[in-house]
Design an enzyme around this catalytic site. Sequence first.
Site, PDB file in Angstrom:
ATOM      1  N   SER A 152       3.967  70.826  73.877  1.00  0.00           N
ATOM      2  CA  SER A 152       4.985  71.815  73.538  1.00  0.00           C
ATOM      3  C   SER A 152       4.280  72.968  72.853  1.00  0.00           C
ATOM      4  CB  SER A 152       6.040  71.233  72.594  1.00  0.00           C
ATOM      5  OG  SER A 152       6.886  72.258  72.083  1.00  0.00           O
ATOM      6  N   TYR A 165       9.477  65.817  65.829  1.00  0.00           N
ATOM      7  CA  TYR A 165       9.129  66.274  67.175  1.00  0.00           C
ATOM      8  C   TYR A 165       7.839  67.079  67.131  1.00  0.00           C
ATOM      9  CZ  TYR A 165       9.451  68.768  71.636  1.00  0.00           C
ATOM     10  OH  TYR A 165       9.180  69.284  72.875  1.00  0.00           O
TER      11      TYR A 165
END
Length: 268
Positions: A152, A165
């Site tokens: 990400s 996350y």
Amino acid sequence: MLYGNGKIDGREEMDINGKSAIVTGAAGGIGRATAVLLAQRGGAQIALVDVNEAGLAETARLVEVAGARASMHRLDLSDIAATEAWFRAHGDVDILHNNAGVVSGLPQFPDVDAARIRWIVDVNVTSLIAATQIAVQAMKKRGGGVIINTVSTVALGTGFYDAMYATTKAAVMMFTRCCAPLKDECNVRVAGMLPGLVDTPILDTTGAGGKSEWMKTVLANNEACKPEDIAGGVIALVEDDSLAGGDWVAVRRLDGQIAYQWGHADTV
């Protein structure tokens, strides 16, 4: 020559035609888009892994329409023993896309309980490492392969609202970079795909039964990519065997255009 079968514009190229692949998190979003594009590029057999059986069935249908054989596998990646057993049985493939991932949802850290933290870490990191380990061993025996880890762009930043996350994705980024020597040692190239904001069903798991307020703010202030935008980057990483191990590409949408940021194992 590495695992590629030819060259385009001076690049060693892995020819996807006839190859076998595994895609985790394949029931929708980036995983589905990647599986379909692998099929369109000539992939012969694609194993689809997810916990969402209905989503898997639809992805399988689309993959077969695109010309590849699809197999559906319901697998809970938070069950590490089951994950290891599955990959020992099915991990002998040419291409692995470690795409599955989860967000924290609510409540956020520090109010989240320990069991939820363990679940996030196991799905996003532990299972990915286990899958990579087993796949690398199988790929080395068959002559080589390519593994793409979905990271990400939050791994490139200084922080993110969803602490767990962001932490797990930073771990996947470091793991991908540490796998760089496997290209020379095992003829297995491990690379990272770093999506920016992407319009996928995972956004609806950030809140209680839908998008969280913080995610709504992110969406209001940023352009979202489509899953197909990210899948295109995955295919580029798979096909270009001239890339070094540990290389990565970040994909974002800026002013209506797809923007690519390329990096190497020794850069961030």
